[in-house]
Design a protein around this motif. Structure first.
Motif: not given
Length: 160
Positions: A66-68, A87-88, A127-129, A136-137
């Motif tokens: 995600x950070x990358x 990111x997702x 789905x939560x992830x 957040x992205x």
């Protein structure tokens, strides 16, 4: 005194936006997984004998991916919201690969590791992830794109 503008034109520097978004992602994903487990009365990883290591490794890889993905989007001069899907996808695949890899390295057979990964990919937990990564992205990119400043008291404003 005015805060220096970030390279993207907003008032939040990309590094700061990335830090806020990553911390928010971890908090929101862990909260979401826990609440989904509570509401559905299911364990996040329901394959017997896996232990906690696959979940920890999966979340760690998910966070790194995600950070990358988000960093690739916010470091540009004018970041686009089209960086959100990357990111997702990185967060989702990092979570699945981390769980599968940790289960295999931990001594679980391939069938059980693949079953755990498949159940997560096709359940509410996956789905939560994805939803946590989306929120957040989007927020991280918006922090860099907007020209919002810090909150000020009425007597701090320059308009008087």
């Amino acid at each position: 005194m005015t805060a220096p503008a970030s390279p993207g034109g907003g008032s939040v520097r990309p590094e700061v936006a990335l830090a806020f978004a990553v911390v928010g992602y971890v908090a929101l994903a862990i909260f979401g997984l826990g609440m989904t487990s509570l509401v559905t009365n299911q364990e996040v990883i329901s394959v017997p004998g896996l232990g906690q290591l696959p979940g920890i490794v999966g979340m760690t890889l998910s966070t790194a991916a995600f950070a990358g993905g988000l960093w690739a989007a916010v470091r540009r001069p004018h970041p686009s919201f089209w960086g959100v899907p990357g990111a997702m996808l990185g967060a989702f695949l990092g979570y699945l690969v981390g769980i599968w890899g940790a289960a295999v390295i931990g001594g679980t057979d391939l069938a059980a590791a693949t079953a755990a990964m498949g159940m997560l990919a096709t359940s509410w937990f996956g789905l939560v992830v994805l939803a946590a990564a989306l929120v957040c992205a989007w927020s991280g990119i918006a922090l860099v794109r907007t020209r919002a400043g810090r909150p000020r008291w009425p007597w701090e404003r320059d308009d008087e």
